[in-house]
Design an enzyme around this catalytic site. Structure first.
Site, PDB file in Angstrom:
ATOM      1  N   GLU A 151       8.192 -13.322   1.015  1.00 49.04           N
ATOM      2  CA  GLU A 151       8.609 -12.847   2.340  1.00 49.04           C
ATOM      3  C   GLU A 151       8.063 -13.741   3.462  1.00 49.04           C
ATOM      4  O   GLU A 151       7.221 -13.319   4.262  1.00 49.04           O
ATOM      5  CB  GLU A 151       8.190 -11.391   2.552  1.00 49.04           C
ATOM      6  N   GLU A 308      13.007  -6.830  -4.601  1.00 46.14           N
ATOM      7  CA  GLU A 308      12.068  -5.704  -4.509  1.00 46.14           C
ATOM      8  C   GLU A 308      12.761  -4.510  -3.891  1.00 46.14           C
ATOM      9  O   GLU A 308      13.506  -4.651  -2.918  1.00 46.14           O
ATOM     10  CB  GLU A 308      10.904  -6.028  -3.560  1.00 46.14           C
ATOM     11  N   TRP A 316       3.375   2.529   3.392  1.00 47.41           N
ATOM     12  CA  TRP A 316       3.128   1.942   4.708  1.00 47.41           C
ATOM     13  C   TRP A 316       3.963   2.582   5.820  1.00 47.41           C
ATOM     14  O   TRP A 316       3.994   2.081   6.928  1.00 47.41           O
ATOM     15  CB  TRP A 316       3.373   0.428   4.659  1.00 47.41           C
ATOM     16  N   GLU A 356      -2.478  -1.389  -1.683  1.00 52.36           N
ATOM     17  CA  GLU A 356      -1.177  -0.814  -2.051  1.00 52.36           C
ATOM     18  C   GLU A 356      -1.270   0.176  -3.200  1.00 52.36           C
ATOM     19  O   GLU A 356      -0.285   0.433  -3.886  1.00 52.36           O
ATOM     20  CB  GLU A 356      -0.201  -1.954  -2.373  1.00 52.36           C
ATOM     21  N   LYS A 357      -2.466   0.761  -3.384  1.00 51.78           N
ATOM     22  CA  LYS A 357      -2.614   1.630  -4.570  1.00 51.78           C
ATOM     23  C   LYS A 357      -1.794   2.909  -4.465  1.00 51.78           C
ATOM     24  O   LYS A 357      -1.491   3.526  -5.485  1.00 51.78           O
ATOM     25  CB  LYS A 357      -4.084   1.936  -4.838  1.00 51.78           C
ATOM     26  N   HIS A 359       1.255   2.951  -3.373  1.00 49.31           N
ATOM     27  CA  HIS A 359       2.676   2.557  -3.434  1.00 49.31           C
ATOM     28  C   HIS A 359       3.187   2.871  -4.837  1.00 49.31           C
ATOM     29  O   HIS A 359       2.511   2.613  -5.831  1.00 49.31           O
ATOM     30  CB  HIS A 359       2.785   1.055  -3.167  1.00 49.31           C
TER      31      HIS A 359
HETATM   32  C1  GAL Z   1       6.940  -6.074   0.414  1.00 53.94           C
HETATM   33  C2  GAL Z   1       6.045  -7.140  -0.209  1.00 53.94           C
HETATM   34  C3  GAL Z   1       5.407  -6.642  -1.480  1.00 53.94           C
HETATM   35  C4  GAL Z   1       4.815  -5.281  -1.276  1.00 53.94           C
HETATM   36  C5  GAL Z   1       5.889  -4.345  -0.778  1.00 53.94           C
HETATM   37  C6  GAL Z   1       5.412  -2.929  -0.576  1.00 53.94           C
HETATM   38  O1  GAL Z   1       7.218  -6.347   1.751  1.00 53.94           O
HETATM   39  O2  GAL Z   1       6.799  -8.281  -0.495  1.00 53.94           O
HETATM   40  O3  GAL Z   1       4.412  -7.569  -1.890  1.00 53.94           O
HETATM   41  O4  GAL Z   1       3.786  -5.369  -0.347  1.00 53.94           O
HETATM   42  O5  GAL Z   1       6.356  -4.811   0.456  1.00 53.94           O
HETATM   43  O6  GAL Z   1       6.453  -2.106  -0.121  1.00 53.94           O
END
Ligand code: GAL
Length: 670
Positions: A151, A308, A316, A356-357, A359
């Site tokens: 990104e 992704e 987030w 990010e745990k 997520h």
């Molecule tokens: C994306 C990123 C990933 C991860 C993801 C979480 O923007 O490329 O590494 O952080 O968000 O939603």
């Protein structure tokens, strides 16, 4: 041609970060990947510190072992350059490479993308690790794709440090040649901004009041190009040292304002995108569809990879809502329907530690006893039945003009109303088209438009003279154009087109705008055909166009609101106000009819249908977002169940079906 050489299935998998786990876990990972039907993983995206623990010292053993395990299990690898997360030694050694914000704050490490995009030290370090990886894994049978960085511009879109300032000046020198041209382009006679020396030119840092908008626009362009230069450097190394393996990077289309992806689409070998639902939006599946259509458009109609998305909640957003049962599958099929030949997630196994745990992942903390896991396995099985869809194409009836430069310009400070929003206008037109089952492409205003019976300019505030010519040619040749308010106002330097508003489109629209009439907060206006509108009105004067509806009240009462102008063999419609969504839908219906589009299929709006075609077959993907079963007209073979369909395809509530069609097109209502 398959999206990724050698991949003979729809790609399925996600980001895989084995470095976060003891090696004992890896064989369980691979066994579970096989159970889920995973066939492609993105490996090592954030592993720089583990691969190069000290500058020039490399540890590839663990990556060798991981690659081997995956390869033995028949899982292909999208191998990353880890350059989105420089290790602590990088900033420690190169403190000057830290990004500096517009306010002058130096950003620290402990996160990711903490580097100045124009830093020579970053260029050298990222090229170094990229070369090492390319040399070591060029011939590795598991590696089918390179994933450069992650990104670009996600966390560090802009940098205002002295290195960036110098790079900005160089970029401007290349663009303008001499300072006089820059002064003219930026209109520096305004507020005494005239430059006498290149050294006086700075990035648009925080100033006592609004900064020169032409300077802002060029800084957007420069910043997007700075990231592109970083991508090109890595791509060229990978192409040179590992020929034959395509290179991609994951875009953030639709939600990323800061990168001009039209410029990037032709630079990557495979277009890949990341998409995350705005969980609290009721219509977030429509936003998803828009983003997928935009991705296909940036790929110029070729298949692309969903690099992704999330199996369930992200971590987030203000409130990280879970996905409803079945939503994971529906979301995935939407992307597939709109051209994705691969469905990947962030990430394979949920992290135990780090930011990010919380997520979601394909394999949640709760393991295989979870509904997420069951849905992941079910999706893998479904995708396994759909290999023949790969590389099939989608034909759109309508193009929406989308231009990042116009987005930047429209939302700079000191516009006639703070309610002017690029995304709002795009979605205002996309949503009714989606509900009417019309497939949409996005096009650059200077791009090829002839193939589309209908083109919509949602708010093309910034329109170059070349783009205006392109639109004139399109309409003169027989096209139908619908333009929304505040379009064709400025050129690429944010300078007002001469001759009165909308300078770039007056002749084509057959009208002028004497005054903008932004409406006060909460205020609405009525039109004489009973529709209502808000946010914006205009005082139009007609020079050839005819009024289709006029303002019944408000500041432009009695004046035309919606118009049509015959131009050459085509016609140009103009909507000078923000209609409600029903009003916009009705306008689109009548304009579509005028454009000669066939009637939309007679199906419930909650059913999403997209057709994909290839030399060998025609496919219909139907996704039911509603709460009751829908029967879609058609016959053929349903690929997920193998059922022969003779008199309509039943699509259960909340589910999806894929039909290899016997009859070749979807019947339209009469
Ligand atoms: C994306 C990123 C990933 C991860 C993801 C979480 O923007 O490329 O590494 O952080 O968000 O939603």
């Amino acid at each position: 041609m398959p999206l990724v050489p050698g991949m003979d299935r729809i790609a399925y998998g996600g980001d895989y970060n084995p470095e976060q786990w003891p090696e004992e876990v890896w064989s369980a990972d691979v066994a579970l990947m096989r159970e889920a039907g995973v066939n492609l993983v993105s490996l090592g995206i954030f592993a720089w510190a583990m691969l190069e623990p000290a500058p020039g010292e490399y540890e590839f053993g663990w990556l060798d072992r991981s690659l081997e395990l995956l390869h033995d299990a028949g899982i292909a690898v999208d191998l990353a350059t880890p350059t989105a997360a420089p290790p602590p030694w990088f900033l420690h050694r190169h403190p000057d490479a830290a990004p500096i914000t517009r306010e002058g704050t130096r950003l620290g490490g402990g996160a990711r993308q903490s580097f100045c995009p124009s830093s020579p030290a970053y260029a050298a370090a990222s090229a170094g690790i990229t070369e090492q990886l390319a040399r070591r894994y060029a011939g590795h049978p598991a590696v089918v794709l390179w994933h450069a960085h992650n990104e670009y511009g996600g966390a560090n879109p802009f940098c205002y440090c002295p290195t960036s300032a110098a790079a900005f000046r160089n970029w401007l020198r290349d663009r303008y040649g001499d300072l006089g041209k820059l002064n003219d382009a930026w209109g520096t006679t305004f507020w005494s901004q005239r430059f006498g020396d290149w050294a006086e030119v700075e990035p648009p840092i925080v100033a006592p009041t609004t900064v020169n908008p032409a300077q802002e626009l060029d800084f957007f362009r420069f910043s997007s190009d700075a990231h592109l230069a970083n991508f090109r450097r890595e791509r060229d190394i990978l192409h040179r040292l590992a020929p034959g393996i395509p290179v991609t990077t994951n875009f953030m289309l639709a939600n990323c304002k800061n990168i001009d992806y039209w410029k990037w689409g032709t630079e990557v070998d495979v277009v890949a995108n990341d998409h995350y639902l705005q969980a609290e939006r009721a219509d977030n599946h429509i936003e998803l569809a828009m983003c997928a259509d935009l991705t296909r458009s940036v790929a110029h109609g070729r298949s692309w990879l969903l690099m992704e998305h999330s199996t369930n909640a992200v971590n987030w957003q203000p409130r990280n809502l879970t996905k409803a049962p079945g939503e994971l599958g529906r979301n995935s099929m939407q992307h597939l329907a709109r051209g994705a030949d691969g469905i990947l997630f962030f990430q394979w196994r949920a992290s135990r530690f780090g930011a990010e745990k919380f997520h979601s992942a394909m394999l949640p903390h709760g393991g295989t006893g979870t509904r997420t896991w069951r849905e992941v396995v079910a999706l893998g099985a479904a995708l396994g039945e759909l290999a023949e869809l790969r590389d099939s194409r989608i034909t759109a009836e309508v193009a929406l003009l989308w231009d990042w430069e116009s987005w930047w310009g429209l939302e700079l400070p000191w516009r006639p109303s703070q309610e002017l929003s690029f995304r709002e206008r795009q979605e205002a037109f996309y949503e009714p088209l989606w509900r009417a089952h019309r497939t949409v492409d996005f096009a650059h205003p200077e791009g090829a438009l002839e193939a589309y019976p209908l083109v919509v300019a949602p708010s093309s505030y910034l329109l170059s003279p070349g783009a205006a010519d392109n639109l004139r040619r399109y309409v003169a040749g027989g096209g139908t154009l619908l333009v929304s308010y505040f379009s064709g106002i400025v050129d690429g330097h944010d300078a007002v087109h001469p001759g009165g508003y909308p300078g770039a489109l007056r002749d084509l629209l057959g009208l002028g705008v004497e005054e903008f009439e932004p409406l006060a907060d909460g205020r609405s206006v009525r039109l004489d055909d009973g529709r209502t509108a808000d946010t914006w009105a205009e005082r139009l004067e007609l020079h050839g166009a005819t009024a289709l509806a006029s303002y019944a009240d408000g500041p432009a009462a009695g004046l035309p609101a919606i118009t049509r102008h015959a131009y050459g063999k085509g016609q140009a419609f103009y909507a000078s106000t923000r209609l409600t969504s029903e009003g916009t839908a009705a306008l689109l219906d009548s304009v579509s009819e005028a454009a000669g589009l066939p009637l939309a299929p007679d199906l419930p709006p909650s059913l999403e249908v997209v057709e994909r075609h290839s030399d060998t077959g025609a496919y219909l993907i139907a996704i039911n977002h509603g709460s009751s079963e829908v029967v879609v007209p058609g016959d053929g073979v349903e690929l997920l169940t193998g059922d022969v369909v003779a008199d309509g395809l039943p699509v259960p509530a909340g589910s999806f079906r894929v039909l290899r069609r016997g009859d070749q097109t979807l019947p339209r209502s009469s």
